[in-house]
Scaffold this active site. Sequence first.
Site, PDB file in Angstrom:
ATOM      1  N   GLY A   1      36.260  16.726  14.069  1.00 23.13           N
ATOM      2  CA  GLY A   1      36.545  16.170  12.749  1.00 23.13           C
ATOM      3  C   GLY A   1      37.024  14.732  12.813  1.00 23.13           C
ATOM      4  O   GLY A   1      36.634  13.893  11.997  1.00 23.13           O
ATOM      5  N   CYS A   2      37.862  14.440  13.781  1.00 18.38           N
ATOM      6  CA  CYS A   2      38.406  13.088  13.912  1.00 18.38           C
ATOM      7  C   CYS A   2      37.327  12.096  14.333  1.00 18.38           C
ATOM      8  O   CYS A   2      37.323  10.945  13.894  1.00 18.38           O
ATOM      9  CB  CYS A   2      39.568  13.087  14.895  1.00 18.38           C
ATOM     10  SG  CYS A   2      40.935  14.142  14.340  1.00 18.38           S
TER      11      CYS A   2
END
Length: 151
Positions: A42-43
């Site tokens: 996600g990051c």
Amino acid sequence: MALEPGDPAPQVRAPNQDGDPVEPDWTGVSVVYFYPKDDTPGCTTEAEQFQAELASYRDAGVTVYGVSTDGVDSHADFADEYDIEFDLLADPDGEVADAFDVDRSGGVASRTTFVVVGESIQAVYTGVDPDGHARNVLADLIETGVVTLDD
């Protein structure tokens, strides 16, 4: 509870991925996004999408900062691997997260984004879905008249 619109932006200082000290100047328009950890799915999506939109942010006069509790070396590797050109602020002690009242109860900063305009918090995004977030924030800035983009 994170800072809220109308709150003054805190004065912070932290090293970026190059180890250079960064003290953001809040007089213009800035986006500060907190994320949990370098090089996680996600990051990485969020960072890549902010990078993809970076030219538009810069054209609109907006400075982008990413912040996590990872250290300088981790940020350097992350920035190199994904060609991140904006400042990633290293906050291993959580001082920047604490200044913005970002939750760190899980040992990492929760995904929270702040729009800072003229030294105060303009908007806060919590519970962010990293996919599409960079574009959504820019669209909100344009829609609310905070910035303009000429075609």
